[in-house]
Design a protein around this motif. Sequence first.
Motif, short mmCIF file in Angstrom:
data_model
loop_
_atom_site.label_atom_id
_atom_site.label_comp_id
_atom_site.label_asym_id
_atom_site.label_seq_id
_atom_site.Cartn_x
_atom_site.Cartn_y
_atom_site.Cartn_z
N ARG A 233 1.19 12.16 8.36
CA ARG A 233 1.88 11.58 7.22
C ARG A 233 1.78 10.06 7.24
N VAL A 234 1.58 9.49 6.06
CA VAL A 234 1.56 8.04 5.91
C VAL A 234 2.87 7.59 5.29
N TYR A 235 3.50 6.59 5.91
CA TYR A 235 4.75 5.98 5.43
C TYR A 235 4.42 4.58 4.95
N VAL A 236 4.80 4.26 3.71
CA VAL A 236 4.43 2.98 3.09
C VAL A 236 5.69 2.17 2.76
N PRO A 237 5.57 0.84 2.62
CA PRO A 237 6.73 0.03 2.19
C PRO A 237 7.20 0.43 0.80
N ALA A 238 8.46 0.16 0.51
CA ALA A 238 9.06 0.58 -0.76
C ALA A 238 8.28 0.07 -1.97
N GLU A 239 7.78 -1.16 -1.88
CA GLU A 239 7.10 -1.75 -3.03
C GLU A 239 5.77 -1.06 -3.34
N GLU A 240 5.27 -0.25 -2.43
CA GLU A 240 4.00 0.44 -2.67
C GLU A 240 4.20 1.87 -3.17
N LEU A 241 5.45 2.28 -3.35
CA LEU A 241 5.74 3.59 -3.92
C LEU A 241 5.66 3.52 -5.44
N ASP A 242 5.33 4.62 -6.07
CA ASP A 242 5.38 4.70 -7.51
C ASP A 242 6.82 4.54 -7.97
#
Length: 287
Positions: A21-30
């Motif tokens: 699983r990849v976890y991304v910063p909030a600003e990179e979420l749709d």
Amino acid sequence: MLQVGRTFRSATGIPHQFALRVYVPAEELDAVYAPLLPRALPPEEAGVNELTEQLARLAEPGEEPLPPAVEPLWTLPFSAAPRGRDMLAAGVGDFPVYHPPQRLRRSLRLVALAEEEGGQPLPNLLIPEDVVRAAGEQVTREHFVPVHARQSAFTVPMAWFALFAPEDHTESFHHGNRVHRCAVPVDTATLRVAHAAQVVEDAGGEDLEELADDLTHLGRWLGAFSANSLVVLHYGAIADSFQPDESPQDFQDAVELLASRDANGAAVAFRRLMHRWLPLAHLESAS
């Protein structure tokens, strides 16, 4: 040289899911996920939440045969990865990263893949086509290019271990149970898998061709995510009993031996890795 790619994946048994699983910063979420940020769950709780929902669907089938379009986010601090802690020590404060499960999106992509290959996708035999089409329209508002998870039944694909080093292993406790993960920043994992792919490709031979392809595709997938993301291997409860897992070290040894043109030594390292996981497949198929 042994058939490292095909042989490793040929183990069969009752499916047990392993996830990358990849976890991304909030600003990179749709933007569709923005309202869900305050309710994000740690992986242990999110996994239980997902399992409970799936069991409820089996016990009392409702009108929605497909997974929900938007599910609770999973979250970890960037410092959950040992190498991430080292990076933060340079003066940057810790921050949360998030994983959108995207189960519906991933399910629909499987349908599309089956259609592209000219087969009759199983979901269309079980679920009305208009329901599948309507579910597809539900996820069109997501603008992700990649999916944020890869899953594998039975065993962990060999190529996944190219992303991690022994020091990326972490342990935590949840309700008294020990939880094992491997976690590393995406940029580090991308460099590792690119190096491994080049070494395996340079070594040549049909025996390594499939592994080289797996590594190349894995690198392309990771390339869609930023350096402030984490890639995490979630083992699952069954594999936890096989800890400590020396598979990342075995893969690293095999790559180094291939780079030094020691094909026999590399075959031994790959064989150590495979033999560690084959008993798990046997346990899963036992009755």
